[in-house]
Design a protein around this motif. Structure first.
Motif, mmCIF file in Angstrom:
data_model
loop_
_atom_site.group_PDB
_atom_site.id
_atom_site.type_symbol
_atom_site.label_atom_id
_atom_site.label_comp_id
_atom_site.label_asym_id
_atom_site.label_seq_id
_atom_site.Cartn_x
_atom_site.Cartn_y
_atom_site.Cartn_z
ATOM 1 N N ASP A 116 0.830 -1.210 0.000
ATOM 2 C CA ASP A 116 0.000 0.000 0.000
ATOM 3 C C ASP A 116 0.862 1.257 0.000
ATOM 4 N N ASP B 44 1.121 4.191 -2.886
ATOM 5 C CA ASP B 44 1.004 5.630 -2.632
ATOM 6 C C ASP B 44 2.155 6.389 -3.280
ATOM 7 N N ALA C 5 1.524 6.686 -6.949
ATOM 8 C CA ALA C 5 0.485 7.684 -7.246
ATOM 9 C C ALA C 5 1.038 9.104 -7.150
ATOM 10 N N LYS C 6 1.957 9.333 -6.216
ATOM 11 C CA LYS C 6 2.517 10.687 -6.037
ATOM 12 C C LYS C 6 3.408 11.113 -7.190
ATOM 13 N N LYS D 114 -0.846 8.265 -14.370
ATOM 14 C CA LYS D 114 -2.293 8.081 -14.502
ATOM 15 C C LYS D 114 -2.695 6.909 -15.379
ATOM 16 N N ARG E 209 -6.352 3.892 -6.788
ATOM 17 C CA ARG E 209 -5.799 5.244 -6.684
ATOM 18 C C ARG E 209 -5.988 6.025 -7.981
#
Length: 542
Positions: free
Chosen positions: A164, A168, A171-172, A176, A312
Motif C-alpha cells: 500500500d 502511494d 500515485a505521487k 495516470k 488510486r
C-alpha cells in the motif's frame, strides 16, 4: 535388557574416566559421580517402552568443546527445524547483522510526460521476507499487552501495508495511465518453489509456502470459517488479505449440530487456484482459522498491486502477471552442493547483487528490517519461508546464484570452515522441511560451540527460543530450575524431533547439547517428554 546393558557399559568404564569423560552408552563413562549418575538417568529414560524403539542421538559438551556425554553422536538424524540454526548462522556470518533488502517498483518502458507509461510497472523482488503485517522486532509474550478475560486481541498492521505504501509512492509521481502490465518480478532467485523431498501434503499450508524472491505476507493468506446461525446453514468464509486470486469452492461445507465439533478441511490441487473448503463446523464452535499457501507469490503480489493502483485512479490496460527465471542447471544436487568455494573470503560480508536494467526508472522503494531482526523471528517462531530466503540470499550474495543448490553450497562451505566434518551433515533446503536433510548431533554441537567464538554470537544466541519464555519453547521448561535457562532450537518433522542449544546448569556453568530422535511412534509426545527430562538431568548433573 537395554537399560541393563547400558548401565553395565557405563559403570565398567569408570576406571577410564579421566581420559574419556562422561560419554555414556558407546563404551565411555563418567568423569565424576554426578556425571555417572546422569548417564544412568538418561539410560533409564531411554529404556521406557514408550520411547525405547525410537533412534536416539545425544551430544553434550562444555562451552569450550570438552566432551561431557554422548550417545550415537556421529550417526545421522533428520534435524527438522534444527536446520534453521545452520542456515541463520551462515546468513548472519556472511551477510551481516545490519544487512537490509530493498524492494522497488520500477517503470519499464517509455513515458509520455509524467502521466502516461507505455510499458510495464514492475514490482521487483529483492529477497525481503518481511513484506507483511508482521510486527518487528519480535516481542516475547511476557512483554505483550495483557488482555482481560473475553477481550479480543487488537488487530495487527494490515498484511499488505508495505505494498500500500509503495502504491502511494507511485500515485505521487503523477502516473495516470499504464499501457501495459503489472509484473511481479522474482528473478533474483530462479523459480524453484519447493526444494527436494518437501511433502506434497505441506504445500497447501502456510508453513509449506513456496519460495520466491518476491514474497508477500509470508506467501500465505488467512482463511476463516465461521459457523452459520443454525445447523444446515452455510458457514461464512473470509479471506485476509482480500485480493483477486483464489476461487473458493464451499459447496460441501456445512454448519453442524451443537457440540459436533469442527471438522473443516481444505484442499488445492497443485497449480490450481481453486481452494476447496469442505466438511462441517458446529453451530456453537469457535471460528476455524487456517493459513493457506499462495501458489505463485510474485503473481499474487502483482495482482494485489494492480488493484491498489486502480483504486488510486491509475488506469492499467494490461494484466497482472509474474516474471520468473527458470533454472537450466541439470547438475545433480549432491554434486553441485559439495563443490568447494576456493576463492571465499571469510573476513568480509556479502550482499545480493541484482544486475542493473536499462530502460527503467524507480517509482517506489521499500527497505526491509535488518537481517538480525529477521533471524530472531525465524528462530523464535521457526518460520520456514524466512529460513529458505536466508539460504537463497546467501547463494545470491556469495555466488550471484540465488538457487537452492547455490545456497546449500554456501552453507556447506561455511560449516566446513567452522570445523564441522563434511560427512556429518547434508542439507537440501534451509528450513529442515526436506526429508533428505541429515545431521549428526555432534555437528550441531560443533556449530553451537563455534558460534561462541564469533563476533555475531550475542546476536545469534538471542534468536534462540528461551525455555518457558518465548518462541517455540514458551510452553516447555516453564518451571524452576529450567525456566529462562534453556536457550535452544526445536525441531519437529513427521517422526523426527530435535532440541539443541545452550543450557545453564546447577553449578552455574553453561553447556552445549543436542538431542535428536528418529522413528518415534507417530502422533506421540512421549519422545518430547523424555527429551525434556534428559535436559533436566544434564542441568542437574553439571
Amino acid at each position: 535388557m537395554r537399560f541393563a546393558v547400558a548401565l553395565l557399559v557405563v559403570c565398567s568404564g569408570v576406571a577410564r574416566a579421566q581420559e574419556t569423560g562422561c560419554t555414556g552408552a558407546k563404551g565411555k563413562a563418567g568423569s565424576s559421580a554426578p556425571c555417572s549418575e546422569m548417564a544412568k538417568q538418561i539410560a533409564a529414560l531411554l529404556d521406557d517402552p514408550q520411547v525405547a524403539r525410537a533412534h536416539w542421538g545425544i551430544d553434550v559438551t562444555a562451552i569450550d568443546g570438552t566432551p561431557i556425554y554422548s550417545l550415537n553422536e556421529g550417526q545421522l538424524f533428520q534435524p527438522a527445524s534444527n536446520a534453521k540454526m545452520f542456515t541463520t548462522a551462515t546468513a548472519l556470518a556472511l551477510l551481516g547483522a545490519n544487512t537490509t533488502f530493498e524492494t522497488k517498483i520500477v517503470a519499464r518502458g517509455v513515458f509520455n510526460g509524467a502521466t502516461k507509461l507505455t510499458g510495464d510497472v514492475v514490482l521487483v523482488g529483492s529477497g525481503d521476507a518481511n513484506l507483511s503485517g508482521r510486527e518487528i522486532p519480535y516481542v516475547p509474550p511476557s512483554m505483550r499487552p495483557k488482555l482481560a478475560p473475553g477481550q479480543t486481541p487488537p488487530l495487527g498492521p494490515p498484511a499488505l501495508r508495505y505494498l500500500d505504501e509503495m502504491a502511494d509512492q507511485v500515485a505521487k509521481t503523477g502516473l495516470k495511465v499504464v499501457n501495459g502490465d503489472v509484473v511481479g518480478d522474482d528473478t533474483l532467485f530462479p523459480w524453484e518453489p519447493y526444494p527436494q523431498d518437501w511433502s506434497i501434503d505441506d504445500t497447501v499450508w502456510g508453513y509449506g509456502a513456496p519460495i520466491s524472491a518476491l514474497s508477500i505476507n509470508d506467501n500465505q493468506i488467512k482463511v476463516t470459517v465461521t459457523p452459520g446461525d443454525a445447523p444446515g446453514k452455510p458457514p461464512t468464509v473470509t479471506i485476509d488479505p482480500i485480493a483477486p486470486y483464489y476461487t473458493i469452492d464451499t459447496t460441501a461445507l456445512v454448519t453442524g449440530a451443537a457440540k459436533s465439533g469442527s471438522h473443516v478441511d481444505m484442499q488445492r490441487a497443485m497449480g490450481s487456484k481453486v481452494l476447496r473448503i469442505y466438511g462441517s463446523i458446529a453451530v456453537d464452535a469457535q471460528p476455524d482459522e487456517e493459513e493457506v499457501a499462495i501458489i505463485d507469490p510474485a503473481e499474487y503480489a502483482a495482482a494485489a498491486l494492480k488493484s491498489m493502483l486502480e483504486a488510486r485512479g491509475i488506469v492499467v490496460t494490461g494484466v497482472a502477471r509474474a516474471r520468473h527465471r527458470i533454472s537450466t542447471d541439470s547438475t545433480g544436487f549432491m554434486q553441485a552442493s559439495h563443490e568447494p568455494l576456493a576463492t571465499m573470503d571469510w573476513s568480509k560480508t556479502y550482499a545480493p547483487q541484482r544486475p542493473a536494467e536499462q530502460g527503467t526508472s524507480v517509482l517506489a522503494r521499500h527497505t526491509s528490517p535488518t537481517l538480525i531482526e529477521d533471524v530472531v523471528v525465524t528462530n523464535k517462531v521457526s518460520q520456514n519461508l524466512h529460513a529458505e530466503m536466508f539460504l537463497h540470499n546467501a547463494g545470491a550474495a556469495v555466488l550471484s546464484d540465488g538457487s537452492t543448490v547455490g545456497g546449500a553450497r554456501v552453507v556447506r562451505a561455511f560449516l566446513e570452515h567452522a570445523g564441522i566434518d563434511k560427512d556429518d551433515f547434508v542439507f537440501f533446503d534451509g528450513s529442515g522441511l526436506s526429508g533428505h536433510d541429515l545431521v549428526a548431533p555432534r555437528a550441531t554441537v560443533r556449530l553451537l560451540q563455534y558460534a561462541t567464538t564469533q563476533p555475531w554470537f550475542a546476536d545469534w544466541r538471542r534468536s534462540l527460543p528461551i525455555g518457558g519464555e518465548d518462541g517455540s519453547l514458551v510452553e516447555r521448561f516453564g518451571k524452576a530450575p529450567l525456566k529462562d535457562h534453556v536457550f535452544a532450537k526445536t525441531g519437529t518433522l513427521g517422526e523426527a524431533r530435535a532440541l539443541s542449544g545452550y543450557l545453564d546448569c546447577a553449578s552455574g556453568k553453561t553447556v552445549i547439547f543436542s538431542i535428536m530422535v528418529g522413528n518415534h511412534t507417530p502422533a506421540s509426545s512421549a519422545d518430547r517428554e523424555a527429551m525434556d527430562k534428559i535436559v533436566a538431568a544434564i542441568a542437574a548433573a553439571n
